[in-house]
Scaffold this motif. Structure first.
Motif, PDB file in Angstrom:
ATOM      1  N   GLU A 229      45.515  32.830  37.801  1.00 16.95           N
ATOM      2  CA  GLU A 229      46.721  33.286  38.490  1.00 16.95           C
ATOM      3  C   GLU A 229      46.414  34.240  39.629  1.00 16.95           C
ATOM      4  N   THR A 230      45.405  35.103  39.461  1.00 12.45           N
ATOM      5  CA  THR A 230      45.168  36.163  40.436  1.00 12.45           C
ATOM      6  C   THR A 230      44.241  35.770  41.571  1.00 12.45           C
ATOM      7  N   ILE A 231      43.629  34.569  41.507  1.00 13.41           N
ATOM      8  CA  ILE A 231      42.713  34.122  42.551  1.00 13.41           C
ATOM      9  C   ILE A 231      43.121  32.724  42.982  1.00 13.41           C
ATOM     10  N   VAL A 232      43.384  32.554  44.262  1.00 16.83           N
ATOM     11  CA  VAL A 232      43.856  31.266  44.754  1.00 16.83           C
ATOM     12  C   VAL A 232      42.695  30.439  45.286  1.00 16.83           C
ATOM     13  N   ASP A 233      42.907  29.138  45.342  1.00 13.90           N
ATOM     14  CA  ASP A 233      41.958  28.224  45.973  1.00 13.90           C
ATOM     15  C   ASP A 233      42.221  28.232  47.475  1.00 13.90           C
ATOM     16  N   LEU A 234      41.221  28.549  48.241  1.00 18.37           N
ATOM     17  CA  LEU A 234      41.407  28.657  49.686  1.00 18.37           C
ATOM     18  C   LEU A 234      41.416  27.304  50.389  1.00 18.37           C
ATOM     19  N   HIS A 235      41.059  26.224  49.675  1.00 19.65           N
ATOM     20  CA  HIS A 235      41.150  24.919  50.332  1.00 19.65           C
ATOM     21  C   HIS A 235      42.609  24.501  50.488  1.00 19.65           C
ATOM     22  N   LEU A 236      43.512  25.178  49.778  1.00 23.98           N
ATOM     23  CA  LEU A 236      44.938  24.974  49.968  1.00 23.98           C
ATOM     24  C   LEU A 236      45.437  25.889  51.084  1.00 23.98           C
ATOM     25  N   SER A 237      46.581  25.584  51.617  1.00 30.88           N
ATOM     26  CA  SER A 237      47.140  26.380  52.708  1.00 30.88           C
ATOM     27  C   SER A 237      48.074  27.451  52.153  1.00 30.88           C
ATOM     28  N   TRP A 238      47.975  28.643  52.723  1.00 25.26           N
ATOM     29  CA  TRP A 238      48.773  29.779  52.271  1.00 25.26           C
ATOM     30  C   TRP A 238      49.305  30.544  53.477  1.00 25.26           C
ATOM     31  N   TYR A 239      50.403  31.253  53.237  1.00 19.98           N
ATOM     32  CA  TYR A 239      50.829  32.244  54.219  1.00 19.98           C
ATOM     33  C   TYR A 239      49.888  33.435  54.099  1.00 19.98           C
ATOM     34  N   TYR A 240      49.523  34.012  55.233  1.00 18.65           N
ATOM     35  CA  TYR A 240      48.652  35.184  55.237  1.00 18.65           C
ATOM     36  C   TYR A 240      49.501  36.425  55.485  1.00 18.65           C
ATOM     37  N   LEU A 241      49.363  37.399  54.582  1.00 19.34           N
ATOM     38  CA  LEU A 241      50.046  38.682  54.724  1.00 19.34           C
ATOM     39  C   LEU A 241      49.047  39.694  55.268  1.00 19.34           C
ATOM     40  N   PHE A 242      49.403  40.388  56.325  1.00 16.01           N
ATOM     41  CA  PHE A 242      48.506  41.348  56.964  1.00 16.01           C
ATOM     42  C   PHE A 242      49.026  42.762  56.725  1.00 16.01           C
ATOM     43  N   ALA A 243      48.165  43.642  56.219  1.00 17.64           N
ATOM     44  CA  ALA A 243      48.618  44.999  55.914  1.00 17.64           C
ATOM     45  C   ALA A 243      47.471  45.987  56.066  1.00 17.64           C
ATOM     46  N   TRP A 244      47.807  47.228  56.307  1.00 17.66           N
ATOM     47  CA  TRP A 244      46.842  48.324  56.414  1.00 17.66           C
ATOM     48  C   TRP A 244      47.588  49.632  56.181  1.00 17.66           C
ATOM     49  N   GLY A 245      46.843  50.661  55.825  1.00 16.97           N
ATOM     50  CA  GLY A 245      47.497  51.933  55.555  1.00 16.97           C
ATOM     51  C   GLY A 245      46.512  52.995  55.113  1.00 16.97           C
ATOM     52  N   PRO A 246      47.020  54.165  54.716  1.00 10.79           N
ATOM     53  CA  PRO A 246      46.142  55.272  54.313  1.00 10.79           C
ATOM     54  C   PRO A 246      45.629  55.106  52.883  1.00 10.79           C
ATOM     55  N   ALA A 247      44.602  55.854  52.579  1.00  9.72           N
ATOM     56  CA  ALA A 247      44.045  55.879  51.232  1.00  9.72           C
ATOM     57  C   ALA A 247      43.859  57.328  50.808  1.00  9.72           C
ATOM     58  N   ILE A 248      44.018  57.593  49.530  1.00 10.64           N
ATOM     59  CA  ILE A 248      43.818  58.927  48.964  1.00 10.64           C
ATOM     60  C   ILE A 248      42.718  58.838  47.919  1.00 10.64           C
ATOM     61  N   GLN A 249      41.605  59.489  48.185  1.00  4.16           N
ATOM     62  CA  GLN A 249      40.447  59.475  47.290  1.00  4.16           C
ATOM     63  C   GLN A 249      40.026  58.048  46.947  1.00  4.16           C
ATOM     64  N   GLY A 250      40.021  57.187  47.963  1.00  2.00           N
ATOM     65  CA  GLY A 250      39.577  55.820  47.760  1.00  2.00           C
ATOM     66  C   GLY A 250      40.595  54.903  47.131  1.00  2.00           C
ATOM     67  N   SER A 251      41.830  55.365  46.932  1.00  5.50           N
ATOM     68  CA  SER A 251      42.889  54.526  46.359  1.00  5.50           C
ATOM     69  C   SER A 251      43.922  54.229  47.431  1.00  5.50           C
ATOM     70  N   ILE A 252      44.324  52.971  47.525  1.00  4.37           N
ATOM     71  CA  ILE A 252      45.251  52.581  48.573  1.00  4.37           C
ATOM     72  C   ILE A 252      46.647  53.126  48.282  1.00  4.37           C
ATOM     73  N   THR A 253      47.384  53.420  49.351  1.00  7.22           N
ATOM     74  CA  THR A 253      48.780  53.841  49.247  1.00  7.22           C
ATOM     75  C   THR A 253      49.623  52.873  50.075  1.00  7.22           C
TER      76      THR A 253
END
Length: 306
Positions: A229-253
């Motif tokens: 469930e948590t890992i998709v096959d990349l030979h299939l087509s998917w929408y790509y979600l693009f994101a970025w942001g700050p991190a606190i002590q190496g953890s994403i926020t």
């Protein structure tokens, strides 16, 4: 402290003939050399090394001992490491193995976009991997897909693979800048609006760098994976979600913008395109409606009111 120092110095007498077997065999008939004094070491430490110096046929663990002693936090032993390594080398004349040089991060090439790899650029028109707010590229390499990500942030940059254009139930790969200055590749799964880290990480050949207030990384992951469930096959087509942001002590926020960009249509790794998406600051006059409004207002002003 003295005991720790002596233990560190005793490591000099550990043979490494398995690393240099030819040198060890060729020097087996030489006589041992024992110096009266060793520059750079305290008298007692010098005597300790001299007493325990074996014949030249034995190779010693000088530099490796110094390197391994660093996490111990013994400042006295660390201070003596350079002298320890040089003394062992001067005694026996063999170079010691050093850590291989770290290759610099190869810059992302954008002139290959649309030709040998697919690219997404988000930001100012004409931006590249070093100036876009967000940049992603992908290309097939054998049974893998290589991804390159870069974003204007000091925290994290990520791409999600989704069956729709909404966050939730998505396979996510993120490059996270931690407090030690490293950039690590992590695997997440979006549970609703929350990203849960997954221990099984399909990434390999990972590399990343934080420079000029940008997080940039490169990694590979297999095209085909066992059904999960948590890992998709990349030979299939998917929408790509693009994101970025700050991190606190190496953890994403939470990501920097409320509505991160999404690919307009599903993406196939077998088709290379160079797609540009203007950021909010450059979208005002780019939509057809706004252009039509500008033309109407211009016409109205030129013709004047009746």
């Amino acid at each position: 402290m003295t005991r720790k120092r002596n233990q560190a110095l005793k490591k000099c007498a550990r043979p490494l003939s398995d690393l240099y077997p030819r040198a060890a065999r060729s020097s087996s008939t030489r006589e041992a050399r024992r110096p009266a004094a060793i520059p750079g070491l305290p008298g007692r430490s010098a005597a300790l090394v001299a007493r325990r110096s074996p014949p030249p046929r034995q190779i010693f663990r000088g530099i490796q001992a110094c390197t391994k002693s660093q996490p111990s936090g013994d400042p006295q032993a660390l201070a003596e490491c350079p002298a320890l390594c040089s003394c062992c080398q001067s005694l026996h004349g063999y170079p010691f193995p050093t850590a291989p040089p770290v290759d610099p991060f190869a810059k992302i090439r954008v002139d290959d976009c649309g030709k040998t790899k697919g690219c997404f650029r988000y930001g100012k028109p004409g931006c590249n991997a070093e100036t876009c707010d967000y940049f992603l590229s992908y290309r097939r390499i054998g049974a893998d897909v290589e991804f390159e990500l870069s974003a204007d942030t000091d925290g994290w940059v990520a791409v999600g693979f989704s069956s729709d254009k909404k966050m939730g139930g998505d396979d996510v790969m993120a490059c996270v800048h931690d407090d030690n200055g490293r950039v690590r590749i992590q695997h997440f799964y979006n549970v609703g609006q929350w990203a849960k880290e997954i221990q099984r990480n399909p990434a390999r050949d990972e590399e990343g760098v934080f420079e000029n207030n940008r997080v940039t990384c490169r990694f590979k992951r297999p095209v085909y994976v066992p059904r999960e469930e948590t890992i998709v096959d990349l030979h299939l087509s998917w929408y790509y979600l693009f994101a970025w942001g700050p991190a606190i002590q190496g953890s994403i926020t939470r990501h920097d913008i409320d509505s991160p960009p999404v690919s307009e249509r599903v993406v196939s790794i077998y088709k290379y395109e160079d797609i540009f998406m203007p950021s909010a600051a450059y979208q005002t006059f780019s939509s057809p409606f706004c252009l039509l409004l500008i033309v109407a207002l211009t016409f109205y002003l030129l013709m004047g009111t009746p």
